[in-house]
Design an enzyme around this catalytic site. Structure first.
Site, PDB file in Angstrom:
ATOM      1  N   ARG A   1      -7.595   3.096  26.096  1.00 12.87           N
ATOM      2  CA  ARG A   1      -7.843   3.330  24.667  1.00 12.87           C
ATOM      3  C   ARG A   1      -8.019   4.802  24.304  1.00 12.87           C
ATOM      4  O   ARG A   1      -8.022   5.157  23.138  1.00 12.87           O
ATOM      5  CB  ARG A   1      -9.072   2.524  24.214  1.00 12.87           C
ATOM      6  CG  ARG A   1      -8.801   1.037  24.268  1.00 12.87           C
ATOM      7  CD  ARG A   1      -9.981   0.223  23.823  1.00 12.87           C
ATOM      8  NE  ARG A   1     -10.190   0.300  22.393  1.00 12.87           N
ATOM      9  CZ  ARG A   1     -11.181  -0.339  21.749  1.00 12.87           C
ATOM     10  NH1 ARG A   1     -12.030  -1.067  22.441  1.00 12.87           N
ATOM     11  NH2 ARG A   1     -11.288  -0.241  20.469  1.00 12.87           N
TER      12      ARG A   1
ATOM     13  N   PRO B   1     -18.299   1.100  29.597  1.00 14.50           N
ATOM     14  CA  PRO B   1     -19.455   1.669  30.256  1.00 14.50           C
ATOM     15  C   PRO B   1     -20.627   1.942  29.343  1.00 14.50           C
ATOM     16  O   PRO B   1     -20.510   2.639  28.341  1.00 14.50           O
ATOM     17  CB  PRO B   1     -18.918   2.988  30.789  1.00 14.50           C
ATOM     18  CG  PRO B   1     -17.775   3.336  29.888  1.00 14.50           C
ATOM     19  CD  PRO B   1     -17.474   2.162  29.030  1.00 14.50           C
ATOM     20  N   GLU B   2     -21.772   1.448  29.706  1.00 13.78           N
ATOM     21  CA  GLU B   2     -23.027   1.919  29.148  1.00 13.78           C
ATOM     22  C   GLU B   2     -23.728   2.675  30.266  1.00 13.78           C
ATOM     23  O   GLU B   2     -23.135   2.928  31.310  1.00 13.78           O
ATOM     24  CB  GLU B   2     -23.863   0.743  28.628  1.00 13.78           C
ATOM     25  CG  GLU B   2     -23.174   0.007  27.484  1.00 13.78           C
ATOM     26  CD  GLU B   2     -24.039  -1.086  26.877  1.00 13.78           C
ATOM     27  OE1 GLU B   2     -25.268  -0.900  26.836  1.00 13.78           O
ATOM     28  OE2 GLU B   2     -23.497  -2.110  26.463  1.00 13.78           O
TER      29      GLU B   2
ATOM     30  N   HIS C   1      -1.491   4.911  31.672  1.00 14.42           N
ATOM     31  CA  HIS C   1      -2.840   5.329  31.267  1.00 14.42           C
ATOM     32  C   HIS C   1      -3.591   6.118  32.337  1.00 14.42           C
ATOM     33  O   HIS C   1      -4.787   6.327  32.203  1.00 14.42           O
ATOM     34  CB  HIS C   1      -3.689   4.125  30.836  1.00 14.42           C
ATOM     35  CG  HIS C   1      -3.026   3.264  29.818  1.00 14.42           C
ATOM     36  ND1 HIS C   1      -2.526   3.756  28.627  1.00 14.42           N
ATOM     37  CD2 HIS C   1      -2.744   1.953  29.812  1.00 14.42           C
ATOM     38  CE1 HIS C   1      -1.982   2.770  27.942  1.00 14.42           C
ATOM     39  NE2 HIS C   1      -2.097   1.670  28.629  1.00 14.42           N
TER      40      HIS C   1
END
Length: 271
Positions: A110, A2-3, A91
């Site tokens: 991550r 994501p930006e 996750h």
DNA sequence: CCCAAGACCTGGCGGC
DNA sequence: TGCCGCCAGGTCTTGG
């Protein structure tokens, strides 16, 4: 993943689904994110109603009555709203339970993402305090960028990716905006002229706005809250297109490393 | 103060 | 099929 455009896409998907809902509980399966999930998360938000969902740079701010939930998606984070309790997969680190069985689920392979709390109102968490202006806001203009850049010798690409300079411009949109502005990504920030910063500011705005309109860029796995992929990837000029022809002049797109990150540019269109 | 590099994590991909 | 190295949308910390 994501930006700014992707986070904004998530915010727009999320807001209508969770605004007005009440937190009823929390399930933390993995507290070890970029910073530990607060141990008292459940007790601090229990029973509180969500007033609004805001974005600051790449941070999401879920404002409840007394506490604001601060969420960052890192590189691989995802937020989904599930209409009913569902089994957790790998996750799926945190579930925020809302009334009517709704679940806000944070998934992040991550674990570079973040879930924190701060008091609503005094809203400036230390992590947000030093973030630069919003690129789509009024405080971000060529004069500002030009002044900030003097005495900086870093590559202009790194300069605009610095969240203290401007919020939310990441690796994809830095390369894209520099292409649109015709500026070589390695140019030292302090040697870019005021006139070129005028173009760059326009390019950053246009790139981000267009990406938001497309629902973000899906490269691997970015999925909006509603499960939709963003389609801005179809409009990328240079990012991820090493060796492919420049969409403007046909020259093969170049990929280089600038400050540990990949940068993409056209050696003819950008100087 | 500025800047480069390292740190934190997991997973997917291409090459052999 | 399997292992290895490299790559990935972020950003804080460290050390020169």
């Amino acid at each position: 993943m994501p930006e700014l455009p992707e986070v904004e896409t998530v915010r727009r998907g999320l807001a209508p689904l969770i605004t007005g809902r009440q937190f009823t509980g929390v399930v933390v399966r993995q507290p070890r994110l970029r910073q530990p999930v607060p141990a008292d998360l459940a007790t601090r938000i229990a029973g509180q109603r969500i007033d609004s969902v805001e974005r600051r740079g790449k941070y999401l701010l879920v404002h409840a009555e007394n506490e604001t939930l601060l969420v960052h998606l890192g590189m691989s984070g995802r937020l989904r709203v599930l209409p009913a309790p569902a089994p957790a997969g790998k996750h799926d680190h945190v579930d925020l339970l809302l009334d009517h069985g709704l679940t806000l689920r944070f998934h992040d392979p991550r674990r570079f993402g973040l879930i924190l709390l701060c008091a609503t109102g005094e809203s400036s968490h230390p992590l947000l305090a030093d973030i630069g202006p919003e690129p789509l806001g009024d405080a971000f203009d060529a004069d500002y960028l030009f002044r900030q850049s003097r005495a900086h010798r870093v590559a202009v690409k790194n300069f605009i990716m610095d969240s203290h300079v401007v919020a939310g411009v990441g690796n994809i949109y830095a390369s894209e905006a520099l292409f649109r502005a015709g500026i070589h990504p390695r140019t030292p920030a302090g040697r870019v002229s005021r006139a070129r910063y005028v173009r760059l500011v326009g390019a950053i705005r246009e790139t981000l706005e267009r990406a938001i309109a497309c629902g973000g860029t899906t490269l691997r796995d970015f999925i909006g809250v509603g499960g939709h992929a963003g389609y801005f990837s179809q409009e990328l000029y240079v990012y991820g297109r090493a060796g492919e022809p420049c969409r403007v002049c046909g020259t093969p797109v170049t990929m280089v490393r600038i400050g540990q990150r990949s940068a993409f540019y056209c050696s003819v269109c950008q100087h």
